[in-house]
Design an enzyme around this catalytic site. Sequence first.
Site, PDB file in Angstrom:
ATOM      1  N   TYR A  17      42.124 -58.122 -28.897  1.00  0.00           N
ATOM      2  CA  TYR A  17      42.125 -58.461 -30.283  1.00  0.00           C
ATOM      3  C   TYR A  17      40.890 -59.197 -30.724  1.00  0.00           C
ATOM      4  CZ  TYR A  17      43.739 -60.645 -34.457  1.00  0.00           C
ATOM      5  OH  TYR A  17      43.500 -60.926 -36.081  1.00  0.00           O
ATOM      6  N   ARG A  68      40.930 -73.142 -33.745  1.00  0.00           N
ATOM      7  CA  ARG A  68      40.551 -74.401 -34.996  1.00  0.00           C
ATOM      8  C   ARG A  68      41.664 -74.114 -35.995  1.00  0.00           C
ATOM      9  NH1 ARG A  68      36.085 -72.875 -38.982  1.00  0.00           N
ATOM     10  NH2 ARG A  68      37.679 -71.377 -39.258  1.00  0.00           N
ATOM     11  N   ARG A 126      51.575 -66.753 -37.956  1.00  0.00           N
ATOM     12  CA  ARG A 126      50.746 -65.769 -37.395  1.00  0.00           C
ATOM     13  C   ARG A 126      50.259 -66.585 -35.937  1.00  0.00           C
ATOM     14  NH1 ARG A 126      46.093 -64.524 -41.547  1.00  0.00           N
ATOM     15  NH2 ARG A 126      46.340 -66.856 -41.573  1.00  0.00           N
ATOM     16  N   PHE A 164      19.992 -65.892 -38.082  1.00  0.00           N
ATOM     17  CA  PHE A 164      21.172 -65.291 -38.402  1.00  0.00           C
ATOM     18  C   PHE A 164      22.308 -65.271 -37.536  1.00  0.00           C
ATOM     19  CE2 PHE A 164      23.800 -61.294 -38.561  1.00  0.00           C
ATOM     20  CZ  PHE A 164      24.612 -61.564 -39.875  1.00  0.00           C
TER      21      PHE A 164
END
Length: 455
Positions: free
Chosen positions: A176, A223, A233, A293
């Site tokens: 997932y 978290r 969920r 980044f």
Amino acid sequence: MSKYLQLIAHPQELRAVLQWAIWHEPLYPRDPSKESDNLKRCYELLGYTSRSFAAVIEELAPELRQAVMLFYLVLRGLDTIEDDMTIPNPVKLPILRGFHELLTKEGWTFNGSQEKDKVVLEEFDKIIYEFSLLKPIYRDIIAEMTKRMGNGMADYCEDDDFNKKGVNTVKEYDLYCYYVAGIVGEGLTRLSVSGGSADPRLLENPHLHNSMGLFLQKTNIIRDFHEDLLDNRKFWPKEIWSKYADSMEDFVRPENIEAGVYCLSELVANALEHVPDCLYYLAAVKEQSMFNFCAIPQVMAIATLELVFHNNNVLTSQVKIRRGTSVMLIMRATSVRETYNIFQEYCHKIQARNTPKDPNYMRISIACAKVDQFIETIFPTRKEVKEKIAKEEKPEEAASTTEVLTIILLFAGTLLITSSLMLGVAWYFGARFDRAFAAIKENFLGIADAARDEL
């Protein structure tokens, strides 16, 4: 208001925020005056959907900046379709599976979403136009990643067992996270290599960019436990949480808080095991703006992981790192060495709170030790550095000895002066010291004579 109070309570973070606001200059400043109205609007859409990502994307080198910005908006549009529960599957599934084809369908938009980022879909024609202006290699990469992610999302939408019960095994958990974030990591890696910003050998080791994505996604899932539970969920894998409770809802009950914390620590251990791959990946990013980044989300993740570790507040509320902490991390994560230092610091904090009572104690300890070991392999502590540290410690020891002697002398001097003053005052008022000395002498000699006689 609470954010400002937090900054006042943490002066170093306040200073970092002020420094960033006043003196920060992007490596490659974006110039909107040279952009078309259509391109400006795309950057505005980027800001609407994520201010944090917008900030780091806009500081990329110009060529990659546009490709990464459009890649993000395309995936945001795809994710908005997938997240919208008001769109029925007969409508949703064909869009998800064919979203990559819509990237070349001039003028396509979607007005049937109720999600907060629906504006991206409502103005998707602007994204399609800018996408058509990219280099063919960038377009191909974005289209392929979109196709794979869209099909993965559609598979989960059709999986009734997943929708009702959530993630079952750790293997499913990894899969997932791969579809949600691992594919993004692969796409960004391919864009970076194509733009000359990263070592091509990263493409030969797909587990590295996969770990980058999985580390971020797993941290977010850990978290966001409370928020996800409220929305019904369940992303924590049953294979893990079932060791500690009969249902995930049990963790919010006071009597099950300790079990919830131990479950949390196993998930943290699972995430930490990706860190060496992440550090290896970052060392292969060559261009500075692309390094920033890539590094910034990673240091945010390790800071978040340290915050949630053994923190029972995660089970009953939303927990986030402070804004000031985020700014300090952004300012520090500009080199491989300093980024490694950040990871090492937070791993040491995790290990400091790790306790033998925790059933995952050894696993956490090993995961943290592997991070230390990896960093020592890349940046070994040199012998001459150790010798220098030892030499620096010796003057400190000498200085501390001098300080002790100084204190003793000061005390003795103070005692002497005070005693002299007291004796002087006594003499002034008529004290007979001659008689006192005679008595002392007589007593002392008497004791000495008695002691000698006993011998």
